[in-house]
Design a protein around this motif. Structure first.
Motif, PDB file in Angstrom:
ATOM      1  N   ILE A  35       0.840  -1.204   0.000  1.00 42.16           N
ATOM      2  CA  ILE A  35       0.000   0.000   0.000  1.00 42.16           C
ATOM      3  C   ILE A  35       0.870   1.247   0.000  1.00 42.16           C
ATOM      4  N   MET A  36       1.921   1.255   0.824  1.00 42.07           N
ATOM      5  CA  MET A  36       2.779   2.430   0.916  1.00 42.07           C
ATOM      6  C   MET A  36       3.549   2.681  -0.369  1.00 42.07           C
ATOM      7  N   MET A  37       3.921   1.637  -1.101  1.00 44.44           N
ATOM      8  CA  MET A  37       4.615   1.817  -2.372  1.00 44.44           C
ATOM      9  C   MET A  37       3.782   2.677  -3.316  1.00 44.44           C
ATOM     10  N   TYR A  38       2.495   2.368  -3.392  1.00 39.64           N
ATOM     11  CA  TYR A  38       1.620   3.102  -4.296  1.00 39.64           C
ATOM     12  C   TYR A  38       1.291   4.496  -3.758  1.00 39.64           C
ATOM     13  N   ILE A  39       1.111   4.616  -2.470  1.00 37.50           N
ATOM     14  CA  ILE A  39       0.776   5.926  -1.904  1.00 37.50           C
ATOM     15  C   ILE A  39       1.957   6.898  -2.049  1.00 37.50           C
ATOM     16  N   ARG A  40       3.176   6.403  -1.878  1.00 34.51           N
ATOM     17  CA  ARG A  40       4.339   7.284  -2.051  1.00 34.51           C
ATOM     18  C   ARG A  40       4.396   7.846  -3.465  1.00 34.51           C
ATOM     19  N   GLN A  41       4.110   6.988  -4.456  1.00 33.09           N
ATOM     20  CA  GLN A  41       4.115   7.454  -5.840  1.00 33.09           C
ATOM     21  C   GLN A  41       2.932   8.381  -6.111  1.00 33.09           C
ATOM     22  N   LEU A  42       1.796   8.075  -5.514  1.00 30.69           N
ATOM     23  CA  LEU A  42       0.634   8.946  -5.679  1.00 30.69           C
ATOM     24  C   LEU A  42       0.917  10.327  -5.093  1.00 30.69           C
ATOM     25  N   ALA A  43       1.619  10.373  -3.975  1.00 31.28           N
ATOM     26  CA  ALA A  43       1.990  11.662  -3.377  1.00 31.28           C
ATOM     27  C   ALA A  43       2.868  12.465  -4.329  1.00 31.28           C
ATOM     28  N   PHE A  44       3.802  11.802  -4.996  1.00 34.26           N
ATOM     29  CA  PHE A  44       4.695  12.444  -5.966  1.00 34.26           C
ATOM     30  C   PHE A  44       3.889  13.166  -7.047  1.00 34.26           C
ATOM     31  N   MET A 108       6.596  20.908 -21.600  1.00 33.86           N
ATOM     32  CA  MET A 108       7.474  20.786 -20.439  1.00 33.86           C
ATOM     33  C   MET A 108       7.881  19.326 -20.250  1.00 33.86           C
ATOM     34  N   SER A 109       9.058  19.137 -19.695  1.00 34.94           N
ATOM     35  CA  SER A 109       9.513  17.774 -19.406  1.00 34.94           C
ATOM     36  C   SER A 109       8.845  17.284 -18.127  1.00 34.94           C
ATOM     37  N   ALA A 110       8.283  16.098 -18.166  1.00 35.04           N
ATOM     38  CA  ALA A 110       7.642  15.522 -16.984  1.00 35.04           C
ATOM     39  C   ALA A 110       8.698  14.901 -16.073  1.00 35.04           C
ATOM     40  N   GLU A 111       8.646  15.256 -14.801  1.00 32.31           N
ATOM     41  CA  GLU A 111       9.555  14.644 -13.832  1.00 32.31           C
ATOM     42  C   GLU A 111       9.195  13.173 -13.653  1.00 32.31           C
ATOM     43  N   LYS A 112      10.203  12.357 -13.456  1.00 31.36           N
ATOM     44  CA  LYS A 112       9.971  10.928 -13.318  1.00 31.36           C
ATOM     45  C   LYS A 112      10.530  10.412 -11.997  1.00 31.36           C
ATOM     46  N   LEU A 113       9.923   9.351 -11.518  1.00 34.44           N
ATOM     47  CA  LEU A 113      10.403   8.702 -10.309  1.00 34.44           C
ATOM     48  C   LEU A 113      11.592   7.809 -10.629  1.00 34.44           C
ATOM     49  N   GLU A 114      12.423   7.570  -9.627  1.00 33.68           N
ATOM     50  CA  GLU A 114      13.566   6.679  -9.815  1.00 33.68           C
ATOM     51  C   GLU A 114      13.104   5.263 -10.161  1.00 33.68           C
ATOM     52  N   ASN A 115      12.112   4.790  -9.456  1.00 33.14           N
ATOM     53  CA  ASN A 115      11.595   3.432  -9.670  1.00 33.14           C
ATOM     54  C   ASN A 115      10.087   3.495  -9.897  1.00 33.14           C
ATOM     55  N   GLN A 116       9.674   3.128 -11.104  1.00 31.93           N
ATOM     56  CA  GLN A 116       8.251   3.154 -11.431  1.00 31.93           C
ATOM     57  C   GLN A 116       7.683   1.747 -11.265  1.00 31.93           C
ATOM     58  N   ALA A 128       0.669 -10.082  -3.464  1.00 34.47           N
ATOM     59  CA  ALA A 128       0.859  -8.794  -2.796  1.00 34.47           C
ATOM     60  C   ALA A 128       1.856  -8.933  -1.646  1.00 34.47           C
ATOM     61  N   ILE A 129       1.739 -10.027  -0.899  1.00 33.88           N
ATOM     62  CA  ILE A 129       2.665 -10.260   0.210  1.00 33.88           C
ATOM     63  C   ILE A 129       4.089 -10.405  -0.320  1.00 33.88           C
ATOM     64  N   LYS A 130       4.241 -11.136  -1.429  1.00 31.47           N
ATOM     65  CA  LYS A 130       5.572 -11.295  -2.030  1.00 31.47           C
ATOM     66  C   LYS A 130       6.129  -9.942  -2.464  1.00 31.47           C
ATOM     67  N   GLN A 131       5.254  -9.115  -3.047  1.00 31.15           N
ATOM     68  CA  GLN A 131       5.668  -7.793  -3.484  1.00 31.15           C
ATOM     69  C   GLN A 131       6.125  -6.947  -2.286  1.00 31.15           C
ATOM     70  N   LEU A 186       5.872  12.067   2.289  1.00 35.38           N
ATOM     71  CA  LEU A 186       5.656  10.794   1.592  1.00 35.38           C
ATOM     72  C   LEU A 186       6.466  10.734   0.300  1.00 35.38           C
ATOM     73  N   SER A 187       6.447  11.828  -0.457  1.00 34.69           N
ATOM     74  CA  SER A 187       7.159  11.860  -1.730  1.00 34.69           C
ATOM     75  C   SER A 187       8.656  11.711  -1.528  1.00 34.69           C
ATOM     76  N   MET A 188       9.174  12.265  -0.435  1.00 34.77           N
ATOM     77  CA  MET A 188      10.607  12.132  -0.149  1.00 34.77           C
ATOM     78  C   MET A 188      11.012  10.678   0.053  1.00 34.77           C
ATOM     79  N   MET A 189      10.073   9.867   0.509  1.00 34.27           N
ATOM     80  CA  MET A 189      10.379   8.460   0.756  1.00 34.27           C
ATOM     81  C   MET A 189      10.595   7.669  -0.533  1.00 34.27           C
ATOM     82  N   ASN A 190      10.340   8.291  -1.691  1.00 34.78           N
ATOM     83  CA  ASN A 190      10.599   7.633  -2.973  1.00 34.78           C
ATOM     84  C   ASN A 190      12.089   7.614  -3.303  1.00 34.78           C
ATOM     85  N   TYR A 191      12.878   8.401  -2.577  1.00 36.75           N
ATOM     86  CA  TYR A 191      14.289   8.571  -2.923  1.00 36.75           C
ATOM     87  C   TYR A 191      15.188   8.014  -1.837  1.00 36.75           C
ATOM     88  N   LYS A 192      16.375   7.580  -2.252  1.00 36.28           N
ATOM     89  CA  LYS A 192      17.304   6.952  -1.310  1.00 36.28           C
ATOM     90  C   LYS A 192      18.465   7.859  -0.921  1.00 36.28           C
TER      91      LYS A 192
END
Length: 534
Positions: A35-44, A108-116, A128-131, A186-192
């Protein structure tokens, strides 16, 4: 007597330790990672759409409701999980498409996430559990331990803010600054590549906004139920049918009281819901009898021994035991198996369950507790403090709160107040030892009074030639947010009693102490020595 206080506190015999009520199930943890994987990207994408002047209230509500419902030990069914993840994914898909379209239309150039992340429409619970497990392993590899722990602290703060935003909405009020600040974390959590110092600064900025959110919610409660006052709350019971209301949502307590009017069913509060007794409009209901049980840390015992129906108000649901399955109700959007959901504010099933339960065969007399405060009394006490501070009679100010209900806590603070140095003054919200440099305010359970005292001191004393230390005796899902608020208000030292691991992983709590300089109490003499020497 006070050696190894932390290890031998009688919290060790609460529901968490004795029965594992607070333990996090590995399966649930994996589902939360998904759930958090998707919410972090949604926040972005939500933040980038906001820059383009686009907002979506449906997505806003979905994010807030989903995050607030991520209780570590809530039992998701496969259908509930799929509903949550499909809803968030669809929000993510639509937001991504809209953002890229707007960027294309404006050259304009669309910003992209590191991992989509990709999404499988045939996703089932096992996949889902494996993911979730893969995401956990990836985090362990890419992030340092301190980064992971800081992200967990950020998540706890985000969840607290969501719960408060939901409660604020029940009074028809919103605070979008808190929502978008939460999305930024939340969006910051997309980056390492975020440094710990950068994350700490983001947390500090969020703390200011979250504190304002707390103030707005408290103001809304006062507008709805009247200004709080000092009251004596009964802990006794009487024979008859009964309902127990636990959690912190006062609006839902009011709804239960309205629904039980004329039903010959008594209503008792549990845990922090005790503060409802301090509001005049809620106190007007004669069926609001008093407080039952020892609090959230002992919910297993309290719920098992309560002979009536139990309502867990929104976002306060704990693990469910067979001893009270069938009598437990929730207003949450997702109810675990064995818990009945209150739909559209219809409390008839709750009342029916209370009438079918055996109820109290006879009452028991227990000592009452005085809680609440009068603004005029607090102002008078603070002015007395200020006079002493200006006279340079106080170099160290201690605030002790909020509730000391374990026997070892009581002994610790009684001793602490007995050995205060001459230049040290203590304000205590519960424990009282007669002394020339101590005064008591009977307001156990209430963090707002600590905030009010610190706010008044900050307004009226510009020259900080004294320091403030705060001893906290209660640890719950709001503990970390409260500690950061108190630090922001000027507390130099924070000393925390043993925390029962309710909704905070003890490892994360220890990390929080290290990162933000919070200490655990040891012995009264040692702790005072550290404060005075600093």
């Amino acid at each position: 007597m006070f050696n190894n206080f932390y290890q031998h506190d009688d919290y060790n015999f609460d529901s968490c330790t004795a029965k594992g009520v607070c333990s996090a199930d590995p399966t649930i943890s994996s589902l939360q990672e998904v759930i958090m994987m998707y919410i972090r990207q949604l926040a972005f994408y939500t933040l980038r759409l906001k820059k383009r002047g686009v907002s979506n209230d449906v997505i806003k509500n979905n994010i807030i409701n989903t995050l607030s419902g991520l209780v570590s030990n809530t039992e998701y069914s496969q259908e509930q999980f799929k509903t949550i993840i499909l809803t968030i994914y669809e929000n993510l898909r639509q937001s991504k498409i809209l953002y890229e379209r707007i960027c294309k239309d404006n050259n304009m150039s669309a910003e992209k996430l590191e991992n989509q992340l990709s999404f499988d429409k045939q996703l089932n619970l096992n996949n889902a559990i494996k993911q979730g497990e893969k995401e956990f392993i990836k985090k362990n590899k890419l992030l340092s331990q301190e980064q992971r722990q800081t992200y967990e602290i950020m998540f706890l703060l985000i969840k607290n803010a969501c719960i408060n935003l939901i409660q604020l909405k029940s009074y028809n009020k919103t605070y979008d600054e808190a929502y978008y600040s939460m999305l930024h974390m939340l969006s910051m959590m997309n980056y390492k590549k975020n440094s710990i110092e950068k994350l700490k600064q983001v947390i500090k900025n969020f703390t200011r906004i979250n504190y304002k959110l707390t103030q707005l919610l408290h103001k809304a409660e006062i507008e709805a139920f009247g200004k709080q006052k000092t009251v004596e709350v009964s802990f006794s019971t009487r024979s008859g049918k009964a309902i127990l209301v636990s959690g912190s949502n006062l609006k839902e307590l009011e709804q239960v009281l309205k629904a039980t009017k004329g039903e010959n069913v008594d209503v008792y509060t549990h845990g922090s819901m005790i503060m409802g007794h301090t509001y005049p409009k809620l106190e007007e209901y004669p069926q609001l009898r008093g407080q039952f049980g020892l609090g959230v840390e002992n919910c297993l015992l309290d719920f098992a021994t309560f002979p009536g129906a139990i309502l867990m108000t929104k976002n306060s649901l704990q693990n469910v035991e067979y001893l009270y399955r069938g009598r437990l109700f929730t207003t949450d959007l997702n109810a675990p198996k064995g818990v009945k959901q209150i739909v559209n504010g219809d409390y008839k099933p709750l009342i029916k369950s209370a009438n079918e339960a055996k109820g109290f065969a006879k009452g028991q007399i227990r000592n009452p507790l005085v809680i609440g405060y009068e603004d005029s009394v607090i102002e008078k006490r603070v002015n007395e403090l200020i006079t002493k501070i200006h006279a340079r009679n106080i170099k160290h100010l201690l605030l002790v709160g909020i509730l000391n209900h374990t026997s070892l806590q009581k002994k610790y603070f009684e001793r602490l107040l007995q050995i205060l140095p001459q230049d040290t003054y203590a304000v205590t919200l519960s424990t009282y030892t007669p002394s020339t440099n101590t005064f008591q305010i009977n307001s156990s359970y209430d963090f707002m009074i600590m905030y009010k005292i610190l706010e008044d001191l900050n307004k009226k004393i510009q020259d900080k030639f004294f320091d403030i230390s705060i001893f906290l005796t209660k640890c719950d899902k709001y503990a970390i947010a409260n500690m950061l608020n108190l630090k922001e208000l000027g507390a130099k030292n924070l000393l925390l009693s043993h925390c029962s691991p309710m909704l905070i992983n003890p490892i994360i709590l220890d990390a929080f102490k290290n990162i933000f300089g919070v200490n655990t109490i040891s012995t009264p003499r040692e702790d005072l020595a550290k404060i005075v020497n600093n």
